[in-house]
Design a protein around this motif. Structure first.
Motif, mmCIF file in Angstrom:
data_model
loop_
_atom_site.group_PDB
_atom_site.id
_atom_site.type_symbol
_atom_site.label_atom_id
_atom_site.label_comp_id
_atom_site.label_asym_id
_atom_site.label_seq_id
_atom_site.Cartn_x
_atom_site.Cartn_y
_atom_site.Cartn_z
ATOM 1 N N LEU A 38 -7.169 -10.698 0.081
ATOM 2 C CA LEU A 38 -6.793 -9.355 0.523
ATOM 3 C C LEU A 38 -5.357 -9.003 0.139
ATOM 4 O O LEU A 38 -5.001 -7.832 0.085
ATOM 5 N N THR A 63 -4.177 -9.773 -2.711
ATOM 6 C CA THR A 63 -4.213 -9.542 -4.153
ATOM 7 C C THR A 63 -4.424 -8.059 -4.421
ATOM 8 O O THR A 63 -5.231 -7.415 -3.745
ATOM 9 N N PRO A 64 -3.714 -7.465 -5.367
ATOM 10 C CA PRO A 64 -3.948 -6.060 -5.693
ATOM 11 C C PRO A 64 -5.421 -5.798 -5.984
ATOM 12 O O PRO A 64 -6.061 -6.573 -6.707
ATOM 13 N N LYS A 65 -5.964 -4.736 -5.413
ATOM 14 C CA LYS A 65 -7.388 -4.453 -5.568
ATOM 15 C C LYS A 65 -7.793 -4.319 -7.028
ATOM 16 O O LYS A 65 -8.933 -4.607 -7.395
ATOM 17 N N SER A 66 -6.860 -3.883 -7.853
ATOM 18 C CA SER A 66 -7.188 -3.703 -9.264
ATOM 19 C C SER A 66 -7.459 -5.021 -9.976
ATOM 20 O O SER A 66 -8.049 -5.048 -11.052
ATOM 21 N N VAL A 88 -8.884 -7.802 -8.294
ATOM 22 C CA VAL A 88 -9.907 -8.587 -7.599
ATOM 23 C C VAL A 88 -11.101 -8.861 -8.500
ATOM 24 O O VAL A 88 -11.591 -9.995 -8.589
ATOM 25 N N THR A 89 -11.594 -7.841 -9.174
ATOM 26 C CA THR A 89 -12.777 -8.003 -10.025
ATOM 27 C C THR A 89 -12.527 -9.029 -11.122
ATOM 28 O O THR A 89 -13.370 -9.895 -11.391
ATOM 29 N N PHE A 99 -15.574 -8.650 -2.005
ATOM 30 C CA PHE A 99 -15.732 -7.213 -2.217
ATOM 31 C C PHE A 99 -15.977 -6.489 -0.893
ATOM 32 O O PHE A 99 -15.432 -5.408 -0.644
ATOM 33 N N VAL A 108 -12.686 -6.109 1.095
ATOM 34 C CA VAL A 108 -11.708 -5.122 0.600
ATOM 35 C C VAL A 108 -12.287 -3.715 0.562
ATOM 36 O O VAL A 108 -11.694 -2.810 -0.007
ATOM 37 N N ARG A 135 -15.262 -2.711 -0.780
ATOM 38 C CA ARG A 135 -16.052 -2.364 -1.950
ATOM 39 C C ARG A 135 -17.485 -2.849 -1.753
ATOM 40 O O ARG A 135 -17.778 -3.603 -0.819
ATOM 41 N N GLU A 194 -16.676 -2.385 -12.872
ATOM 42 C CA GLU A 194 -16.014 -1.220 -12.293
ATOM 43 C C GLU A 194 -16.486 0.105 -12.876
ATOM 44 O O GLU A 194 -16.421 1.140 -12.198
ATOM 45 N N GLU A 202 -20.590 -0.776 -10.241
ATOM 46 C CA GLU A 202 -20.121 -0.273 -8.948
ATOM 47 C C GLU A 202 -20.365 1.222 -8.760
ATOM 48 O O GLU A 202 -20.832 1.638 -7.687
#
Length: 495
Positions: free
Chosen positions: A108, A110-113, A115-116, A145, A148, A150, A222, A226
């Motif tokens: 959490l 970690t920058p969401k950008s 994570v993937t 996911f 966060v 998603r 992404e 998604e």
């Protein structure tokens, strides 16, 4: 693309329950072997030279096999023991809350950008733990996911695609490298008895592939997967609260316990004449890699126990098997599915149909006399399709290498280059073949988030990864070949 995938999902979800799909496939194989056997069809195994008949399951011998080996087919099905053993450790860590806390404290932040891409990178590197990654990464990715905000199925898809479609790639030298290199070397000796393919001959290419596939996989997740899934509105009984002080202490203690475990393991590995290293003192192959599943299992038990004791969820020894038992309850559906799947795969292998299809397909490809890039593309497409019928990468290569390696060596192709092409084809369709037993595992995890999810839902999510990975990975291989970039130390191949 969205309409196409939706159509696949609708058709796939109208199929019977996966249990009955395998029952029907087993019945189909029985009838097919009976018909083919009537024509006395045989095939010569390219590795051993043995003449193998297509054996009928509808015969006295077939009936003896079906009844006599039914229990052995089930209990001896390798993924069954692997999955259940891994879930004992992972399930304990999950039930006491360790995984949830670890996700909240690390992922959490970690920058969401990123994570993937982190999920994909970990998934691809997971093949160092062999098939264990199929059990570990997808459910953890789904939890990440979900946590966060998603769609958890997008995370599960990314984890499964990273592990399965990127199975051959890695920045480390894994057991897969040694296994395939050994088979390739034996096949190459038919032309040059002194030729050797080493485990590092594809290292540069697979290292670049790891980063390459991570970027492509993140983009697919992404931009395609998604958005198609939309916002998650499932009824999941998981409410993630802020991490408490006692959970932080539990996480700290579990890390300390895990570090001590790893330290002891390293001490044993580097001890003179260690029983975990091979006779030459190396690690590939070695008893360590052979025992990676029990080693990982004990790692999760140690960390889960340390966490559970700290947060007071484990107050007595009896609590440990209790939590393990709870995790096994979640695997009941998988066990039932595996019973049917194991019978079908055993029937297919016993009848020699897979060998017959592989050998005849290879001979046809050789007979059309393609050269240059088209023959490589033809080879990759052939293996991709064949992988839908023969899931085991090593077994499939053991069949194909004695045919294709000598053929391509006579056309001045480096065996290491052909091996790399094979690894691309073998990996990319791993996630859409019904013979992949871990598809059933992922489907079981998927239904935790969407009770209505079926095989069609899973396959429709995986197809974009499979197709796009195949196309771009082949392009990357051609770039290496056209520019003469070494695939590994001293392994250059110009197209």
């Amino acid at each position: 693309m969205s309409k196409f995938l939706t159509g696949i999902e609708k058709i796939g979800n109208k199929l019977p329950d996966p249990f009955f799909i395998f029952v029907y496939l087993a019945a189909f194989v029985m009838v097919l072997t009976f018909i083919v056997n009537m024509f006395d069809v045989t095939v010569e195994h390219p590795g051993t030279g043995e003449t193998l008949p297509i054996k009928s399951l509808i015969s006295g011998e077939g009936l003896q096999f079906i009844l006599g080996e039914m229990l052995a087919n089930f209990t001896g099905f390798a993924p069954l023991g692997l999955v259940l053993a891994m879930m004992l450790g992972v399930g304990l860590a999950d039930k006491v809350g360790l995984l949830e806390t670890a996700i909240k404290k690390s992922i959490l932040s970690t920058p969401k950008s990123l994570v993937t891409y982190a999920v994909f990178f970990v998934g691809i590197l997971g093949n160092i733990a062999s098939d264990a990654a199929f059990v570990l990464v997808p459910p953890l990715a789904a939890m990440v996911f979900y946590t966060v905000g998603r769609h958890p199925l997008a995370g599960l898809a990314a984890g499964f695609a990273g592990v399965g479609a990127g199975f051959s790639a890695n920045i480390l030298i894994a057991g897969t490298d040694a296994l395939l290199a050994g088979i390739t070397t034996e096949a190459a000796k038919a032309i040059d008895s002194s030729f050797v393919v080493t485990p590092v001959d594809n290292w540069y290419f697979m290292s670049v592939s790891t980063v390459f596939l991570t970027l492509i996989g993140g983009f697919i997740t992404e931009k395609i997967i998604e958005p198609r899934l939309g916002k998650y509105e499932g009824d999941l009984k998981k409410n993630f609260e802020p991490v408490s002080a006692i959970e932080v202490r539990g996480l700290r203690n579990s890390i300390i316990a895990g570090s001590i475990y790893v330290g002891l393991l390293l001490l044993i590995i580097f001890w003179p004449n260690s029983p975990l290293r091979n006779e030459d003192g190396g690690m590939i192959p070695s008893p360590f890699l052979d025992g990676i599943i029990p080693i990982v299992l004990l790692f999760f038990i140690v960390m889960g126990t340390a966490y559970g004791v700290t947060v007071k969820k484990i107050t007595k020894l009896a609590d440990i098997p209790k939590f393990m038992g709870e995790s096994m309850k979640d695997m009941a559906g998988y066990i039932v599915l595996i019973f049917a799947a194991s019978q079908f795969i055993a029937y297919f292998n016993w009848s020699n149909l897979g060998t017959w299809i592989a050998v005849n397909g290879a001979e046809f490809l050789a007979s059309i006399n393609l050269t240059g890039l088209p023959v490589i593309i033809g080879f990759i497409l052939f293996v991709s399709v064949l992988n839908l019928l023969i899931f085991s990468g090593s077994a499939q290569w053991a069949l194909l290498a004695p045919i294709f390696i000598p053929l391509f060596m006579l056309l001045d192709y480096n065996p290491a280059f052909i091996q790399a092409a094979y690894r691309i084809a073998d990996s990319t369709t791993n996630i859409i073949t019904p013979l992949n037993p871990y598809i059933l595992v992922v489907l079981a995890f998927m239904r935790e988030y969407d009770k209505k999810a079926g095989l069609g839902t899973l396959i429709s999510m995986m197809i974009p990864y499979s197709i796009i990975f195949l196309v771009f990975w082949v392009v990357l291989l051609f770039i290496f070949g056209l520019l003469g970039i070494p695939l590994g130390p001293g392994i250059e191949m110009y197209l």
